[in-house]
Design an enzyme around this catalytic site. Sequence first.
Site, short mmCIF file in Angstrom:
data_model
loop_
_atom_site.label_atom_id
_atom_site.label_comp_id
_atom_site.label_asym_id
_atom_site.label_seq_id
_atom_site.Cartn_x
_atom_site.Cartn_y
_atom_site.Cartn_z
N ASP A 12 0.81 -1.23 0.00
CA ASP A 12 0.00 0.00 0.00
C ASP A 12 0.84 1.27 0.00
O ASP A 12 0.42 2.31 0.52
CB ASP A 12 -0.95 0.02 1.22
N LYS A 15 1.89 2.24 -5.04
CA LYS A 15 2.42 1.71 -6.31
C LYS A 15 1.49 2.02 -7.47
O LYS A 15 1.93 2.36 -8.56
CB LYS A 15 2.61 0.17 -6.19
N GLY A 39 -4.55 -4.17 -3.84
CA GLY A 39 -5.51 -3.11 -4.14
C GLY A 39 -4.71 -1.88 -4.51
O GLY A 39 -4.07 -1.28 -3.64
N HIS A 40 -4.64 -1.57 -5.79
CA HIS A 40 -3.83 -0.45 -6.27
C HIS A 40 -4.76 0.67 -6.70
O HIS A 40 -5.53 0.52 -7.66
CB HIS A 40 -2.92 -0.90 -7.42
N GLN A 222 1.99 -6.11 -3.25
CA GLN A 222 2.45 -6.23 -1.87
C GLN A 222 3.74 -5.39 -1.70
O GLN A 222 3.92 -4.41 -2.41
CB GLN A 222 2.67 -7.69 -1.45
#
Length: 439
Positions: A12, A15, A39-40, A222
């Site tokens: 988080d 990225k 979750g990007h 990650q």
Amino acid sequence: MNLAVIGAQWGDEGKGKIVDLLTPHVSIVARYQGGHNAGHTVNVGDAQFILHLLPSGILHPGVRCVIGNGVVVDPDALFAEIETLATQGIEVGDRLLISDKAHVILPYHRELEVLAEARRGDQRIGTTSRGIGPSYEDKVARRGIRMADLGDTSDDGPLASAIRQNVSARNRAIGGTETDWRALHRHLRAAWARLDRWVGDASLFLTRAMEAGQCVLFEGAQGTLLDIDHGTYPFVSSSNSTVGGLCTGLGVGPRSIGAVLGIAKAYTTRVGEGPLPTEQHGAMGDQLRESGREYGASTGRPRRCGWYDAVAVRYAVRINGLDALAVTKIDVLDGLDEIPLCTGYRHAGEVLTEFPSNAATLAACEPVYEVLPGWSSPTAGVRRYEDLPPQAQAYLKRIEAVTGVPISIVSTGSDRADTILVAGGLIDRWQAECALASK
Ligand code: GDP
Ligand code: IMO
Ligand code: MG
């Protein structure tokens, strides 16, 4: 000219924002590990996109996106993501290529994960319940089902037999309502009818594209400290999120990686269990969480928040051979009088300056802080380095000194536009090279 973007903390780090920002300079964006545990987030004006399985480059028309063999793919999650994007005006069309060697996440993987977490009790990892770990377990145990296997649509072929065996093991492990392997087989047949057009040899595609001079952005999911080998084991995810995972997870050689950019927030967060030496409990932790809107992009869980841990980031520099850093969310520190920066750990009467290998040792570490002055004029939305308050510049300089790598990007807000590209830095030079190559 191919650039790897890798999380240098516990995930988080931002990225998604950085990959989106850099995508206009490349033709291809490739994910090499993880799955829809990621979750990007990408914010463009008023629109917000959250990418889980698809590379963040998908938002840019004409960009090809690759899901490598190192990724674990839940077909239903993929379809749901593609449909959500369509409602937001993004068409995936033929721009996606999924490696035929990527492993599939099946419903029993999620069930097995929930059961394993419940059995761990106090020792739970705090996983995302997406079936990531059990799918990788099947891969390593050599009983996994790969994308190409779904192409066997016969009633009694190798796919039917693998599903029957895996489901019967699942039924023995879980008990309760049994999974009907025939129903799952039918479900996968229907999934294949949609997936077929996207599945192919990702390694060959990437190699040919690179030989033809196309630039690739490699998007890590990650972060370094969630890596199965180099992270805070066992409080990690189940893949190699560090740079080594890129070669194995896409089938490309190390020389295809031109440079490695590490992404780290100006402070630290973590979701789930496991040691976090600089964690702030109470009012300070709440303040960072609220100003940084630190709630999981995948699960909505509150993220644990703490000060910048330069020992951890310096470790990420070593493990990934980072060439430069992007520092995100510096605006979240606006208005603080003082900002502690962790430069070492006190452990058993000694000061450690290297990240310990063992999570229990890390859990027993007390951070050693340097306290730097905060700044009163905001960094939020600042777009030129020289417009940052001098104390913010000093904070960034200190991060460079302690981690040993230059900062090439400073992010001052979630929008694409709220970004400082450091003049003459890695990314500035990289963009110029990509522009030359595309001429
Ligand atoms: P990722 O998993 O590394 O892509 O990061 P996430 O998307 O899970 O979390 C990063 C969050 O911070 C997202 O909500 C972003 O929109 C947001 N973000 C990224 N960069 C900045 C920044 O510089 N400032 C602020 N305030 N938010 C940012
Ligand atoms: P992005 O790509 C932050 C964490 C989970 C849990 C541990 C194992 O958005 O940075 P898993 O479901 O992977 O077996 O969970 O890893 N985790 C993440 N934390 N960002 C992520 O991805 C994460 N993906 C997994 O919270 O602690
Ligand atoms: Mg995330």
